[in-house]
Structure formats: structure tokens, C-alpha cells
Design a protein around this motif. Sequence first.
Motif, mmCIF file in Angstrom:
data_model
loop_
_atom_site.group_PDB
_atom_site.id
_atom_site.type_symbol
_atom_site.label_atom_id
_atom_site.label_comp_id
_atom_site.label_asym_id
_atom_site.label_seq_id
_atom_site.Cartn_x
_atom_site.Cartn_y
_atom_site.Cartn_z
ATOM 1 N N TYR A 83 0.849 -1.283 0.028
ATOM 2 C CA TYR A 83 -0.013 0.063 -0.055
ATOM 3 C C TYR A 83 0.815 1.237 0.092
ATOM 4 N N SER A 84 2.162 1.198 -0.090
ATOM 5 C CA SER A 84 3.062 2.401 -0.104
ATOM 6 C C SER A 84 2.588 3.431 -1.013
ATOM 7 N N SER A 85 2.250 2.918 -2.324
ATOM 8 C CA SER A 85 1.775 3.884 -3.407
ATOM 9 C C SER A 85 0.818 4.865 -3.107
ATOM 10 N N ILE A 86 -0.337 4.073 -2.385
ATOM 11 C CA ILE A 86 -1.469 5.040 -2.415
ATOM 12 C C ILE A 86 -1.218 5.727 -1.260
ATOM 13 N N LEU A 87 -0.532 5.233 -0.053
ATOM 14 C CA LEU A 87 -0.095 5.960 1.129
ATOM 15 C C LEU A 87 0.633 7.388 0.804
ATOM 16 N N GLU A 88 1.560 7.025 -0.167
ATOM 17 C CA GLU A 88 2.193 8.270 -0.536
ATOM 18 C C GLU A 88 1.502 9.313 -1.264
ATOM 19 N N TYR A 89 0.401 8.673 -2.275
ATOM 20 C CA TYR A 89 -0.241 9.513 -2.939
ATOM 21 C C TYR A 89 -0.863 10.443 -2.190
ATOM 22 N N VAL A 90 -1.746 9.701 -1.183
ATOM 23 C CA VAL A 90 -2.504 10.525 -0.252
ATOM 24 C C VAL A 90 -1.914 11.432 0.575
ATOM 25 N N GLY A 91 -0.723 11.095 0.833
ATOM 26 C CA GLY A 91 0.024 11.871 1.949
ATOM 27 C C GLY A 91 0.451 13.135 1.192
ATOM 28 N N ARG A 92 0.390 13.120 -0.132
ATOM 29 C CA ARG A 92 0.978 14.580 -0.813
ATOM 30 C C ARG A 92 -0.383 15.581 -0.716
ATOM 31 N N VAL A 93 -1.435 15.280 -0.179
ATOM 32 C CA VAL A 93 -2.517 16.012 0.093
ATOM 33 C C VAL A 93 -2.905 16.361 1.392
ATOM 34 N N ILE A 94 -3.126 15.093 1.909
ATOM 35 C CA ILE A 94 -3.535 15.145 3.531
ATOM 36 C C ILE A 94 -2.610 14.526 4.303
ATOM 37 N N THR A 95 -2.173 14.940 5.602
ATOM 38 C CA THR A 95 -1.531 14.253 6.644
ATOM 39 C C THR A 95 -2.055 13.290 7.581
ATOM 40 N N LEU A 96 -1.531 12.014 7.440
ATOM 41 C CA LEU A 96 -2.519 10.905 8.401
ATOM 42 C C LEU A 96 -1.216 10.634 9.353
ATOM 43 N N SER A 97 -1.942 9.846 10.680
ATOM 44 C CA SER A 97 -1.036 9.322 11.787
ATOM 45 C C SER A 97 -0.734 8.101 11.366
ATOM 46 N N ASP A 98 0.162 7.247 11.960
ATOM 47 C CA ASP A 98 0.461 5.947 11.595
ATOM 48 C C ASP A 98 -0.918 5.171 11.754
ATOM 49 N N GLN A 99 -1.416 5.316 12.863
ATOM 50 C CA GLN A 99 -2.824 4.853 13.321
ATOM 51 C C GLN A 99 -3.957 4.796 12.134
ATOM 52 N N GLU A 100 -3.955 6.123 11.683
ATOM 53 C CA GLU A 100 -4.876 6.471 10.438
ATOM 54 C C GLU A 100 -4.569 5.602 9.366
ATOM 55 N N LYS A 101 -3.075 5.714 9.053
ATOM 56 C CA LYS A 101 -2.796 4.640 7.977
ATOM 57 C C LYS A 101 -3.299 3.441 7.902
#
Lengths: 196, 196
Positions: free
Chosen positions: B5-23
Motif C-alpha cells: 500500500y506504499s504507493s497509495i499512502l504516498e499519493y494520499v500523503g501528498r494532499v493530507i497528513t495521516l497518523s500511523d494509526q490512521e494509515k
Amino acid sequence: MTADYSSILEYVGRVITLSDQEKALFTSFLRYRKVRKRQYIVQQGAVCQHETFVVKGCFRAFYIDDHGKEYVVQFALENWWVADLRSFLTQTPADYYVEALENSEIIQIDFDSMEELYRQIPQFNTFFRILMQRAFIVLQQRIVSSYSKTAEERYLEFIKRYPQIEQRVPQYMIASYLGFTPEFLSRLRQQQTHRG
Amino acid sequence: MTADYSSILEYVGRVITLSDQEKALFTSFLRYRKVRKRQYIVQQGAVCQHETFVVKGCFRAFYIDDHGKEYVVQFALENWWVADLRSFLTQTPADYYVEALENSEIIQIDFDSMEELYRQIPQFNTFFRILMQRAFIVLQQRIVSSYSKTAEERYLEFIKRYPQIEQRVPQYMIASYLGFTPEFLSRLRQQQTHRG
DNA sequence: AGGTTTTCTTAACCTAGATCAAGCTGCTTT
DNA sequence: AAAGCAGCTTGATCTAGGTTAAGAAAACCT
């Protein structure tokens, strides 16, 4: 001037639920304005400063190309939103003009207030997410229809779907919105009346 | 199968910031899948069950009209989303097919999980709001360009903007996406090579 | 490696809708 | 009430791109 925010509150209320406090906060970000027919609220080349909600009246967004030809991108009647969204979001010069086609009353929110609104009432993210999803779907259908249907089919579809617009705006703007010339629309209408 | 899931997490991370728990919560809603070339992930007439994020590979969404003609509505490459959005949101039968054009790897989220995601991590409203706003702007430009530009201009614009797609999908799908016939595209390409 | 399927090209002919030009109608404005 | 403009119509002519059909070239099996 009486700033009556009931229409926008009703409209927003159909998608998200706000407390009285939130409603008050929301309207504090808004500005009520009257504009006269033929007045521009967005100009090509200038930054689009507001998202605009139409309380009463009618607008069109249009693009003018290098040859001076106009292309109607969108109409906006009561309870619709209008802006040059790219310009507004990126705070860069607009591609489109937005012009009042009737004397109108509008509610506007500027960029900074919008940011503040998202921060203070995060539910507005939901509201505009849903709004944008709907708008996206409609645009996608418009593209498919422009490629898969004839001018006549698109025209009939249009007057069926938006009978109010048909009544209120000049035919040549409808032709432009649908992607053909006023002359051709005139011919279509001719045929229609000689049949039905 | 390795669900990366690293690609989608990276992609989402460019717009919003998530905690590890949220991820972790977010990825728990997702499903990693491989699909083979020519496989359909959405079918006209069936409810579109997922939003799909492309990790690797290539897709097209297309419509088939009453005469059996195909119209490409959208392409989706790595880090793009694809679905029949109207069908997904209203959980009603789809208008479009979505087909893999290469062996692909995707990440999917279904309707109920999506609702749950919005509830548990409201930031995703912001994320998809921004995504939809961008998509809306692109579609609006596509409409204006389809009305204001010639087939040739649109083609040149396309290969400049999406050189990767040009390389990876058959020409006739590009013609369809741009709203003209493969024969005509062939003529355009002929001219191009005999000039440049 | 050969046969099948898919994709691309070329050519002749065709049409939906554009363009150009002129006249008409009906609002506004004075 | 005249003038002027904005919008609509009509006709003649034109063109971008479609259609049909057939062959060539890749790509894809097994």
C-alpha cells in the motif's frame, strides 16, 4: 440591502447538518451582492476572487479563443454555483468570463474565507466533495454525449433537462454551450416546428 | 500475494497528513488485486462496486452506444483513480465499462468501506474534495477544447500532455477519447511524419 | 514458426454542420 | 417615433471529418 441567506442555508442543509452556531459562523464568511444584467463577476486574465452562489438570476461562464470566438462553458441559475474554479483554487488568472444574463442576486465567498470555512467547519469538505462529485458526473456525461450524439439529439436533451434555461437565455448561447453555431440551431428549430 | 500500500499512502500523503494509526485504519479498508489484460473491473449494466486506484498498469473507461460504437471516457495509469462514479455513488447500474489494457495491479475500496472511511477519518473528505476539484477542472478544459480546437490540435495537445498514454494504448482508443475516428487519426499521423 | 487476431493505413466518396452574407424582428434608448 | 443594436432566420456554398472497404503490418498465441 437585505442579506437573506436562507436560500443557501436551505441548500447546504440538504447535504450536511449544521448547528445554529455553525450556520451563523458560515454566513459570517459570506457576502450578499446584487449585480446588473451584462455585468461581469469574473474576467479572463484576472484572478477569480470568489465562489458564487446564485440566489436569483442567471449567469454564463464563457471562454474566448484567439480568434475572438465565444464558447459557453456553463450556465448558472438559482441555487447553482459558478466560478472559474481553476483560477479560484490556484489564485491565478482566469480563463473564463462569468457574466450576469439578468439582474441577479448572489452570495459570494472569497478564497481566504473558504480556507477558514474548511478549517472551522470541516463538514464543508463533505459538502463540496459531494457537490464536485455530482458536477464531475454531469461533465463526463456531457463529453460522451457531445461525441456520441448529433447536434439535434443534444439540443432536444438540453431543452428537456433544462427547460428554464431554454426560456431565459438567448438561443445563440445555447448553441455555443452545445457546441454548434446559432445558424444551425435556427435550422433545427425550423424543422422542429414544421413537424410537431 | 503481497499487498503493497506504499504507493497509495504516498499519493494520499501528498494532499493530507495521516497518523500511523490512521494509515493502518485506512489500509484496512483496502483490497489489493491483480487483474489481467482485457479483464473488466466494471461492466455496463452492473453496479460499480469499487473505487479503483491504479498501482501498476493501465485502464480505460468506455461507453457503448445503441449502435455498438465505443467511446473512451477516461484512461487511467499509475496513481490515477478510475470507476463509474455515478454508478458507485448511487449504487445503480453502470453506464461504462472499465477494462484493463495491460496486466495490472490495483487497490480497491468498496462503497460501505468508503462511507466508513469518511466517518472514521473525516480528512478523506478533504482528500477527495481536492481530487474531484482537479478532475472537474480537467474535464471542463476537455469540453472547451473539444469545441474550440480541431482534431489535429487536440491530438497534438494530448500527446504532449500524456506522452505515456500515447506509447501504451492503441491509437484507435486515443482517437475515440479525442472524439474522432481511427482513420482520421491515421491521416493526421501521416501528415505529421511527412512534415517533421 | 505459422496462423489468427488486432491494429493501422490508404483511398474514394459522402455528410453534418460551418461559413458567409443578407435580410428580418423586436427590443432599447433618446 | 426614429434610430440603433441584439438576436434570429434563410440561402448558397464549403469543409472537416465520417464512412466503407480493402489491404498491410504488428502482436499474440500454441
